[in-house]
Design an enzyme around this catalytic site. Structure first.
Site: not given
Length: 427
Positions: A40, A12
């Site tokens: 993503h 992340d």
């Protein structure tokens, strides 16, 4: 040239944006490990996307997107994602799938769910995408390569029956769940064959030729250093190597061809799932950072779970950059911190009364307490700024403080979610 984009921490970090941005100057983008268990998030001219299997370079019509042999390939999810992207106006990407990639089977997802259920409060916080059972089968040599879909059907059926026999022992006696049906799974495999057939190739040979031809190649990693099964916070890790070094294996290229390793660090910390998180913060302080963070809040791109929040962790990030073999650091979501009067940074750990800047193994990590230094904030919105020298003085001081502590050059600074919200800088 071959470049790798990887994460320094728990995942992340903003790798999708950096890959999407660098893809503009690339010919080929490769996912080399992991599966649909992490996503993503990308914001570009087409909108906002959460990709889970497709490489983050699919938005350019001059690129080739590749699923490498190291990927845990969930075929239905890949093609759903492909169709979703095209339905939103993105030109259909040129896609190649390695004939040596292995397939996430429907029962891998079931076993992931059943095991988390069985473990209860001691679970690993899995996304229940089948990743650990998939890699377990791969290394137990009972997985299925894409190439096997095109081999002798009788051999495929026989192998399925043999694998189901093994799995059904566990389903019946450990999980008390319905048994697998080999015949139904065989029909599923035939459907998978039809879906992937136009895209399958010898990816390693394709990339070898591309390297000889001087093409620009981008390796895209999933998650980050601290989720690596060898070098991360074991056992609260993923099941494939998250390091740039594995890019050579997961894509099928010589290791010496990887010339640049761009390691992505957040300007603060966040994590999804279980595991030690030394700089973690809680309560209203965490809620505000979570609400302001990312693009529309800090929530998992795959699970939607609220991310755990913390201040920048120098110890974890320095280790994460070192283990990746970092040449460049991309420093992301810096704009988020503009609301703070003061910005805490975890610069060291205290373990059993001793101060250390070395990232320890998990047993010692469990005892670590953060050593915090506080820097003055810049109290302004830095979105839209394109030149480093135009950033507020305290913002530059924060970047330079982090860079000095990391020991690796920060050459890219992301100051917004969009593709063009980036500042280039000499480290």
């Amino acid at each position: 040239m071959v470049k790798a984009v990887v994460g320094a921490n728990w995942g992340d970090e903003g790798k999708g944006k950096i890959t999407d941005m660098l893809a503009k100057e690339s010919d080929i983008i490769i996912r080399f490990q992991g599966g649909a268990n992490a996503g993503h998030t990308i914001v570009n001219n087409y909108g906002k996307f959460a990709l889970h299997t497709l490489p983050s370079g699919v938005f350019y019509d001059h690129t080739t997107s590749i699923i490498g042999n190291g990927v845990a390939l969930n075929i239905p999810i890949l093609f759903k994602e492909l169709n979703d992207v095209v339905s939103r106006g993105v030109p259909k990407p040129k896609l190649l799938i390695s004939d040596r990639a292995q397939i996430v089977m429907p029962y891998h997802i079931l076993f992931d769910q059943y095991e988390e259920e069985r473990l209860g409060g001691k679970s690993f916080g899995s996304t229940k995408s089948g990743i650990a059972p998939f890699y377990s089968d791969k290394y137990a040599k009972i997985g299925f390569q894409v190439s096997e879909l095109f081999d002798d059907e009788a051999a495929l059926k026989e192998k399925l029956e043999r694998v189901c026999e093994m799995k059904n022992v566990l389903l019946t006696n450990l999980y008390h769940k319905p048994e697998l049906n080999a015949s139904e799974l065989f029909d599923t495999m035939l459907e998978y064959r039809q879906m992937v057939e136009p895209y399958v190739c010898d990816v390693s040979a394709y990339l070898w030729q591309a390297i000889q031809d001087g093409e620009e190649i981008l390796l895209e990693g999933q998650l980050g250093s601290l989720k690596d099964p060898d070098h991360g916070i074991y056992p609260m890790v993923t099941s494939s190597s998250t390091l740039a070094a594995y890019g050579a294996i997961g894509a099928g290229i010589p290791p010496y061809e990887i010339k640049k390793v761009i390691t992505v660090c957040k300007a603060y910390s966040s994590a999804v799932g279980a595991g030690v998180f030394v700089s973690e913060i809680f309560g209203e302080e965490a809620d505000e950072l979570r609400r302001r963070g990312g693009d529309g809040g800090e929530y998992g791109a795959t699970t939607g779970r609220p991310r755990r929040m913390g201040w920048f962790d120098v110890v974890a990030s320095r280790y994460g950059c070192r283990i990746q073999g970092t040449t460049d650091v991309a420093f992301t979501v810096l704009d988020v911190l503009g609301y703070l009067d003061e910005i805490p940074v975890c610069t060291a750990y205290e373990i059993d009364g001793k101060i250390t800047m070395d990232f320890p193994t998990t047993g010692q990590l469990n005892k670590a307490k953060p050593v915090i230094e506080t820097l003055p904030g810049w109290k302004s919105d830095i979105r839209g700024i394109k030149k480093y020298e135009e950033l507020p003085e305290n913002c530059r001081k924060y970047i330079e403080f982090v860079e000095k502590k990391l020991g690796f050059p920060i050459t890219m600074i992301s100051n917004g979610p969009g593709r063009d919200d980036i500042i280039y800088r000499k480290g």
